[in-house]
Design a protein around this motif. Structure first.
Motif, PDB file in Angstrom:
ATOM      1  N   THR A 191       0.668  -1.165   0.161  1.00 34.28           N
ATOM      2  CA  THR A 191       0.436   0.021   0.178  1.00 34.28           C
ATOM      3  C   THR A 191       0.841   1.075  -0.211  1.00 34.28           C
ATOM      4  O   THR A 191       1.890   1.590   0.630  1.00 34.28           O
ATOM      5  N   GLU A 193       0.539   3.816   1.776  1.00 37.86           N
ATOM      6  CA  GLU A 193       0.500   3.862   3.056  1.00 37.86           C
ATOM      7  C   GLU A 193       1.961   3.866   3.821  1.00 37.86           C
ATOM      8  O   GLU A 193       2.452   3.950   4.247  1.00 37.86           O
ATOM      9  N   ASP A 197       4.998   5.405   4.498  1.00 38.44           N
ATOM     10  CA  ASP A 197       5.861   5.947   5.936  1.00 38.44           C
ATOM     11  C   ASP A 197       7.177   4.988   5.701  1.00 38.44           C
ATOM     12  O   ASP A 197       8.182   5.192   6.470  1.00 38.44           O
ATOM     13  N   ALA A 217      -1.708   9.925  -0.463  1.00 37.87           N
ATOM     14  CA  ALA A 217      -1.700   8.995   0.196  1.00 37.87           C
ATOM     15  C   ALA A 217      -3.175   8.600   0.741  1.00 37.87           C
ATOM     16  O   ALA A 217      -4.258   7.695   0.145  1.00 37.87           O
TER      17      ALA A 217
END
Length: 283
Positions: A191, A193, A197, A217
């Motif tokens: 993903t 996200e 990160d 995102a």
């Protein structure tokens, strides 16, 4: 200081408020009218040029030419005044402005800024200052009011404009880099996200990556800096590259992609909407 302001868009209004809060006397002219608490609205740009310094924040070369040069404003300037242009303008136009101000006997400083309206509201802009050292020193109190740091770009005013254009070019490259990375990672089950990160906490933790990865995102491209203005700025970078006699291939790619974003009807959205075009394209 007595400061004249020309241009009260989102950035100009924030600058004017911070100048007032710093104790300066601010008079402003705006093409579309309006008002700012503590600022005296004046009848014409000529009136602004009767102050100790004038800060101009108009949208582009054409607007500055129309408001100031075509109207012959420089010849009416108060002796000893310093004119500061904080807009993102072309390198060629900055050179022209230096020559015109020299001819009029006025000090000129290029001081484009890094930061979006929310940063301007807090008085935390980064100011790229180019011009004669005595002129930069005279208007340093203005920069202290609107910014957190002054980056001295040298005595050649146009160098500051080249620096700002290069910064904005690199932001568009960062947006496109993140978009293309999402294409690869999401195609393989990771993903965006989780990927963001990873990169924000390892390789790419700068403000530009933080802001625009969050937009990508969330798929939220509410304007902080409009794509139409982003297209203008990468166009300025393309012009500067041409003047330098160089072909910059990454610049050519993001210029084309930003143009496609605007052509797709997203000119009023944030310039990070360019990422949506890349991610959703099936080419």
């Amino acid at each position: 200081m007595k400061i004249g302001m020309i241009g009260l868009g989102a950035m100009g209004r924030a600058m004017a408020r911070n100048l007032v809060q710093a104790g300066h006397t601010v008079s402003a002219w705006n093409r579309s009218g309006g008002s700012v608490d503590g600022v005296t609205m004046i009848a014409s740009p000529v009136d602004a040029f009767q102050c100790d310094a004038v800060l101009t924040m108009l949208s582009d070369d054409r607007a500055i030419r129309s408001v100031l040069l075509d109207a012959g404003v420089l010849k009416h300037a108060k002796p000893g005044l310093v004119h500061v242009v904080t807009s993102t303008i072309s390198v060629a136009f900055a050179r022209e402005l230096v020559a015109l101000h020299d001819a009029a006997g006025i000090d000129y400083v290029s001081a484009p800024v890094l930061g979006r309206p929310d940063v301007a509201d807090k008085g935390e802009l980064n100011v790229l200052a180019g011009g004669a050292p005595h002129a930069v020193d005279k208007v340093r109190p203005l920069f202290d009011a609107i910014g957190k740091r002054v980056w001295e770009m040298g005595a050649d005013a146009h160098a500051a404009n080249a620096g700002k254009i290069a910064c904005n070019m690199m932001i568009t490259m960062a947006i496109e880099a993140m978009a293309e990375a999402v294409v690869l990672t999401e195609a393989n089950g990771l993903t965006r996200e989780r990927f963001f990160d990873l990169i924000l906490n390892t390789l790419f933790g700068s403000r530009s990556y933080q802001i625009y990865s969050a937009n990508i995102a969330a798929g939220n491209y509410e304007p902080g800096f409009k794509a139409s203005l982003g297209l203008k700025d990468v166009g300025l970078a393309a012009e500067a590259a041409k003047e330098a006699g160089r072909t910059l291939r990454m610049l050519s790619a993001v210029h084309a992609q930003m143009a496609a974003t605007v052509a797709a009807g997203m000119g009023e959205r944030d310039w990070s909407a360019m990422a949506a075009l890349t991610i959703e394209s099936k080419d």
